[in-house]
Design a protein around this motif. Sequence first.
Motif, PDB file in Angstrom:
ATOM      1  N   VAL A   1       1.341  -0.967  -0.396  1.00 38.34           N
ATOM      2  CA  VAL A   1       0.005  -0.039   0.313  1.00 38.34           C
ATOM      3  C   VAL A   1       0.990   1.036   0.001  1.00 38.34           C
ATOM      4  O   VAL A   1       1.723   1.857   0.552  1.00 38.34           O
ATOM      5  CB  VAL A   1      -0.745   0.163   1.363  1.00 38.34           C
ATOM      6  CG1 VAL A   1      -1.481   1.299   1.721  1.00 38.34           C
ATOM      7  CG2 VAL A   1      -1.857  -0.897   1.599  1.00 38.34           C
ATOM      8  N   SER A   2       0.295   2.431  -0.527  1.00 37.14           N
ATOM      9  CA  SER A   2       1.327   3.484  -0.868  1.00 37.14           C
ATOM     10  C   SER A   2       0.479   4.586   0.129  1.00 37.14           C
ATOM     11  O   SER A   2      -0.887   4.484  -0.051  1.00 37.14           O
ATOM     12  CB  SER A   2       0.998   4.313  -2.635  1.00 37.14           C
ATOM     13  OG  SER A   2       1.906   3.130  -2.793  1.00 37.14           O
TER      14      SER A   2
ATOM     15  N   PRO B   1     -12.494  28.218  -4.778  1.00 42.98           N
ATOM     16  CA  PRO B   1     -11.887  27.094  -4.695  1.00 42.98           C
ATOM     17  C   PRO B   1     -11.205  26.741  -3.922  1.00 42.98           C
ATOM     18  O   PRO B   1     -10.465  27.184  -2.540  1.00 42.98           O
ATOM     19  CB  PRO B   1     -11.032  26.709  -6.035  1.00 42.98           C
ATOM     20  CG  PRO B   1     -10.853  28.206  -6.543  1.00 42.98           C
ATOM     21  CD  PRO B   1     -11.663  29.197  -6.034  1.00 42.98           C
ATOM     22  N   MET B   2     -11.755  25.401  -2.792  1.00 44.64           N
ATOM     23  CA  MET B   2     -11.309  25.210  -1.744  1.00 44.64           C
ATOM     24  C   MET B   2      -9.333  24.923  -2.117  1.00 44.64           C
ATOM     25  O   MET B   2      -9.378  23.488  -2.863  1.00 44.64           O
ATOM     26  CB  MET B   2     -12.264  23.652  -1.308  1.00 44.64           C
ATOM     27  CG  MET B   2     -13.336  24.472  -0.267  1.00 44.64           C
ATOM     28  SD  MET B   2     -13.330  25.758   0.695  1.00 44.64           S
ATOM     29  CE  MET B   2     -13.359  27.595  -0.433  1.00 44.64           C
ATOM     30  N   PRO B   3      -8.819  25.004  -0.731  1.00 39.93           N
ATOM     31  CA  PRO B   3      -7.644  24.818  -1.220  1.00 39.93           C
ATOM     32  C   PRO B   3      -7.188  22.841  -0.695  1.00 39.93           C
ATOM     33  O   PRO B   3      -8.409  22.705   0.124  1.00 39.93           O
ATOM     34  CB  PRO B   3      -6.479  25.212   0.055  1.00 39.93           C
ATOM     35  CG  PRO B   3      -7.678  26.127   0.771  1.00 39.93           C
ATOM     36  CD  PRO B   3      -9.300  26.175  -0.274  1.00 39.93           C
ATOM     37  N   PRO B   4      -6.521  22.721  -0.757  1.00 43.67           N
ATOM     38  CA  PRO B   4      -6.310  20.689  -0.193  1.00 43.67           C
ATOM     39  C   PRO B   4      -5.905  21.112   1.379  1.00 43.67           C
ATOM     40  O   PRO B   4      -5.464  21.702   1.812  1.00 43.67           O
ATOM     41  CB  PRO B   4      -5.113  20.619  -1.493  1.00 43.67           C
ATOM     42  CG  PRO B   4      -4.528  21.382  -1.866  1.00 43.67           C
ATOM     43  CD  PRO B   4      -5.073  22.510  -1.686  1.00 43.67           C
TER      44      PRO B   4
ATOM     45  N   THR C   1      -5.164  25.850  -8.772  1.00 42.51           N
ATOM     46  CA  THR C   1      -4.749  26.782  -7.651  1.00 42.51           C
ATOM     47  C   THR C   1      -3.971  26.783  -6.890  1.00 42.51           C
ATOM     48  O   THR C   1      -2.395  27.223  -7.218  1.00 42.51           O
ATOM     49  CB  THR C   1      -5.795  27.389  -6.842  1.00 42.51           C
ATOM     50  OG1 THR C   1      -7.117  27.628  -8.234  1.00 42.51           O
ATOM     51  CG2 THR C   1      -5.429  28.787  -6.466  1.00 42.51           C
ATOM     52  N   TRP C   2      -3.903  25.562  -6.472  1.00 44.73           N
ATOM     53  CA  TRP C   2      -2.418  24.523  -5.445  1.00 44.73           C
ATOM     54  C   TRP C   2      -1.780  24.022  -5.872  1.00 44.73           C
ATOM     55  O   TRP C   2      -1.055  23.113  -5.693  1.00 44.73           O
ATOM     56  CB  TRP C   2      -3.104  24.891  -4.496  1.00 44.73           C
ATOM     57  CG  TRP C   2      -4.089  25.711  -3.205  1.00 44.73           C
ATOM     58  CD1 TRP C   2      -3.221  26.803  -2.942  1.00 44.73           C
ATOM     59  CD2 TRP C   2      -5.087  26.443  -3.382  1.00 44.73           C
ATOM     60  NE1 TRP C   2      -3.778  27.281  -1.944  1.00 44.73           N
ATOM     61  CE2 TRP C   2      -5.366  27.426  -2.310  1.00 44.73           C
ATOM     62  CE3 TRP C   2      -6.842  25.927  -3.868  1.00 44.73           C
ATOM     63  CZ2 TRP C   2      -5.796  28.017  -2.057  1.00 44.73           C
ATOM     64  CZ3 TRP C   2      -7.250  26.163  -3.943  1.00 44.73           C
ATOM     65  CH2 TRP C   2      -8.012  27.128  -2.898  1.00 44.73           C
TER      66      TRP C   2
ATOM     67  N   GLU D   1      -3.219  21.444  -7.340  1.00 42.77           N
ATOM     68  CA  GLU D   1      -3.573  19.939  -6.455  1.00 42.77           C
ATOM     69  C   GLU D   1      -4.225  18.967  -7.928  1.00 42.77           C
ATOM     70  O   GLU D   1      -3.551  17.658  -6.704  1.00 42.77           O
ATOM     71  CB  GLU D   1      -4.918  20.290  -5.520  1.00 42.77           C
ATOM     72  CG  GLU D   1      -6.578  20.977  -6.270  1.00 42.77           C
ATOM     73  CD  GLU D   1      -6.409  22.403  -6.641  1.00 42.77           C
ATOM     74  OE1 GLU D   1      -4.927  23.107  -6.327  1.00 42.77           O
ATOM     75  OE2 GLU D   1      -7.270  22.849  -6.434  1.00 42.77           O
TER      76      GLU D   1
ATOM     77  N   GLU E   1       3.329  -5.362  -6.039  1.00 44.30           N
ATOM     78  CA  GLU E   1       3.064  -6.374  -4.668  1.00 44.30           C
ATOM     79  C   GLU E   1       1.782  -6.027  -5.152  1.00 44.30           C
ATOM     80  O   GLU E   1       1.281  -5.664  -3.977  1.00 44.30           O
ATOM     81  CB  GLU E   1       3.517  -5.841  -3.724  1.00 44.30           C
ATOM     82  CG  GLU E   1       4.827  -6.355  -3.815  1.00 44.30           C
ATOM     83  CD  GLU E   1       5.027  -8.437  -3.346  1.00 44.30           C
ATOM     84  OE1 GLU E   1       4.572  -8.392  -2.486  1.00 44.30           O
ATOM     85  OE2 GLU E   1       6.782  -8.226  -3.759  1.00 44.30           O
TER      86      GLU E   1
ATOM     87  N   ASN F   1       0.300  -3.473  -5.877  1.00 44.59           N
ATOM     88  CA  ASN F   1      -0.902  -1.682  -5.296  1.00 44.59           C
ATOM     89  C   ASN F   1      -0.094  -1.359  -6.907  1.00 44.59           C
ATOM     90  O   ASN F   1       0.715  -0.966  -7.390  1.00 44.59           O
ATOM     91  CB  ASN F   1       0.396  -0.818  -4.270  1.00 44.59           C
ATOM     92  CG  ASN F   1       0.281   0.098  -4.162  1.00 44.59           C
ATOM     93  OD1 ASN F   1      -0.500   0.422  -4.356  1.00 44.59           O
ATOM     94  ND2 ASN F   1       1.563   0.836  -3.748  1.00 44.59           N
TER      95      ASN F   1
ATOM     96  N   LYS G   1       0.341   2.083  -9.086  1.00 39.73           N
ATOM     97  CA  LYS G   1       0.759   3.338  -8.177  1.00 39.73           C
ATOM     98  C   LYS G   1       0.148   3.772  -9.768  1.00 39.73           C
ATOM     99  O   LYS G   1       0.865   3.483 -11.113  1.00 39.73           O
ATOM    100  CB  LYS G   1       1.667   3.283  -8.286  1.00 39.73           C
ATOM    101  CG  LYS G   1       1.807   4.769  -7.618  1.00 39.73           C
ATOM    102  CD  LYS G   1       3.944   4.404  -6.564  1.00 39.73           C
ATOM    103  CE  LYS G   1       3.944   4.002  -5.504  1.00 39.73           C
ATOM    104  NZ  LYS G   1       4.949   4.360  -4.673  1.00 39.73           N
TER     105      LYS G   1
END
Lengths: 752, 216
Positions: free
Chosen positions: A489-490, A707-710, B46-47, B49, B61, B63, B65
């Motif tokens: 899992v990452s 917009p909402m920041p993360p 904006t960020w 994101e 494994e 997973n 990605k």
Amino acid sequence: MDIEKNIFELRERLKYIQDIFGFKENDNVVLLGAKLQELTDALPGLDAAEQVRQLTSLEDLFAFLEKKLERQLSPMDRVRIVRHPQRISLKDILEHVYDNFTEIGGQDEYSVDPSMLIARAYITRKVGNKVHNQSVMVIGQEKGHGQEFRNGGSVKPWGNAKALHYMKVAEMENIPIHAYVNTPGAFPVEDYPGAAQQIARNIYEMAGLRVPVIAIFSEGGSGGAEAIGLADVRLMLSHGYYSVISPEGAAAIEGRIKPGQKAPTELMENCAKRLKITAKDNLSLGFIDRIIQEPVLGARTEHFDFFRSLRQEVINATDEIILNVRGMNYFRAKAIMRQKKSPRVNAENIFVRWKLGGPARERLLWKRYQRFMAMSRHAFLDRRPVGRKCMEFGLDLGWSVYSFFKYDFWRKHQKKVSNLAEDVGAEFQVVFDKCLAPARRLKAVFSRTNDEPNGNNQCQLTQLSPWEKRESDQQQGYISPQARKDRAVSCPNALVHGCMDMWAPDLFGEWAGVCIHCGHHFPMEYDWYVHNVFDPQSVREFNAQMEAINPLGYDGFDLKLEEAKRKNGLKSACRTFEARINGLKVVIAMLIAGFRGGTVGAAEGEKFIRAVERARKKRFPLLAYTHGTAGIRIQEGTCGVIQMPRCTMAVRRYLEDGGLYLVVYDTNSYAGPVASFLGCSPYQFAIRSSRIGFAGPGVIQETTGMPMPPHYHSAYQALARGHIQGVWDRREMRKNVYQALLTVGGRNLYYR
Amino acid sequence: MLNITEMLDQIKASPFEEIVVRAPHTGVVEFVQNKTGAKVAGPSGTWKEKPGTLLARLTREGNVKPIHSFQKGVVERIEHALAGKFVQAGTPLMHIRHFLSKDEVLDKLLRKTLFLFLAPERAKYFFVPDVDIKVKSKGCQTVEVRSGQELFIVSRMKRESQLNYTGPEGIIYAVYFETNQNVEAGAALIGVCAKEQLPAIQDVVSRVQGEWVEEE
């Protein structure tokens, strides 16, 4: 006759009708438009008498067809009516219903929040030769006939805080509160004091307001409405709506509409119908007391008769509350009952002083509590057999009696008895010591001759101490299904913190779902907490048989509900049980994210209330663990939203009796529950990596246009804003809850 | 001395950057973006994101990605032979050609030609009064600096201290901080160039501003 003016008025009426019926094809609306156009075209060629005749005839046609259209109004049409700029606003009401008023804390856009309007007003009543000016505090959302800065009556957190401040002022001044609810919903920003937290604060305080509160609903949109809508009498305008969510919001959820897109109009119409939002629906469900009839197609500023009847109704409602809780009232109460049946009788002829004394205030609170507790009882299923119900009722009663004797009766006299016992014991000890003194002296002489090194001390100095039993040794009862998968899992923070991939059996087993590098908490099943936080074999569930149903007959919801019950092996999204933490008994109410997103409906609300009541009767601390909640269950409509005040009132009663109420948030907790019975707790904690808020990022972006920041809703942000009191590591929850039970809480904490 | 015009010509000759997308760790590769010449986007919002275009998936494994594009550009080459195969960490999977924008070209040129004087700590920075007056009245390019000169006042939590310039002698070509705003440690405060290079730099900058054509 001013023909031009009358034609203009007809045009305005037509435009209003067209606005209400919107995009829908309606023959009557088309006919009215054609007739009006026909008359306008023909007018210059007609003589004066003919003009008047044709105009009168068209006005009659308008009146006739408006009545006909009134019968065709759909719930969504009513939504458009209450949001129309011509709809009566609070300022109109202040002008026409009250005899005089002063607006407090605002003048148009110069206000903390122009969408919340506060005014001190009075109603003048002339009884005999005497004139009485009776003061009230008027609080309500103001739309201002489309004034942009009023934000459509969508109140920001600081606007609700202002409302609460003046409610407290009204309580101090011992004057009634008239709350006019006219909001599509609260403005969803998290800035302090926070949309959800402020609504929770408002509801909590309103549950204990010691003055009469009358709420008049025009547009009752969910949490925004509840912020000022907890009242002793709830009136509703006939064309208003009161709903758990706006039909647009419900359609967006039902249709899985992405942010930025619009839900189809038909879906909105359907949602409005299914949610049972009209005044008649709410009256039949028991969430309002009376409907105030409006003129056809809704009240507008020119309907002066309507203001008169509204005035009569609010006076009646205030009188009714006062007389219900005050001593001398028999004849006046009868007279008011007669007035309610016959609207032509003038309510102002009977004088009732709108001030309450001490005992009457207590009665007022108790009646308010009972009134809300009786609501939505039909909206869940209690599958317990009759025998079991009787047995549990008996046990409940037993606990009440036991609690009374132990905590109320015995505690009062305990001090005297224990003082006496201490004195007697001390006297006896002196005599006893005197008698045994020679024997002790002899023993001391013998023990000195046989003196040997203390074996125990020698052992302590020369040997290693035994291993202390680790807490983790006794907590291997639950293995997460996520730990059974052979995969890596990452961590979502891998890019930022460089976390390595983790093997699922390690991550969800030994590491309790926590990234060992950055501390990110992966979502974990609620069972993990049941097995790892409480003492082994100490969990005793109660009210497990109470079942969520589909009280409004919402299309297609039965199947979804059955699926949720089958998948989770639960009957509702709330599990309530008693358990122990290091021997301390606690009542726990859990909201489980896997069951319809942990949404709260009537069954969940009732289970929560019964858990609170149990904690109160047994004098146990109460822990509300929110594994996750998406808010109030929209498919239950107002049966769901009414749980906000109901549960909060139960919590208030518990806290006032001295209970300790802890809230722990995990994963995602949003909307109604946070804005009421969870958000009102003075001690709220969040498991790290959880998110807490009022509305999700999509809704915020759509409402505010920003917009909402993360990480806007992250637990640490909530902590920084002052919404919660701490962030806990999941692996230390048992320790932290125990610590909180020992250290947090008032002087009346039950278990001490 | 640097030949700025020659540098610009070099950039013009190959006005792009070749980005190699490599496997972040071992795993089985599955290409999502498998057409050469396809346009890909970098992170947005904006960020920043919102992640860029999904290029490939790497499974290890159990997973899965995702590998997203971290720069805007065009897919130049894909190692199709690796599709469905197990690869080692660092194996090149894809080549993306990113065309340089005006700002990036200027940034590249100025980084090579200017000496950047960096902020030693997070604080608010001000020029000493006499320099400040000169910067405000005549512009920063009239101010000559030399190593050891008193140039800045560092203000942090009401504590003020003096900061001397250390670096090659020259004139201030650009000021990168704003008065009353906090500057992070390591951020550039000023860019300094030799006095004789100023006309050349100005010429190149105006040429880039006027002539550089940004490719999509």
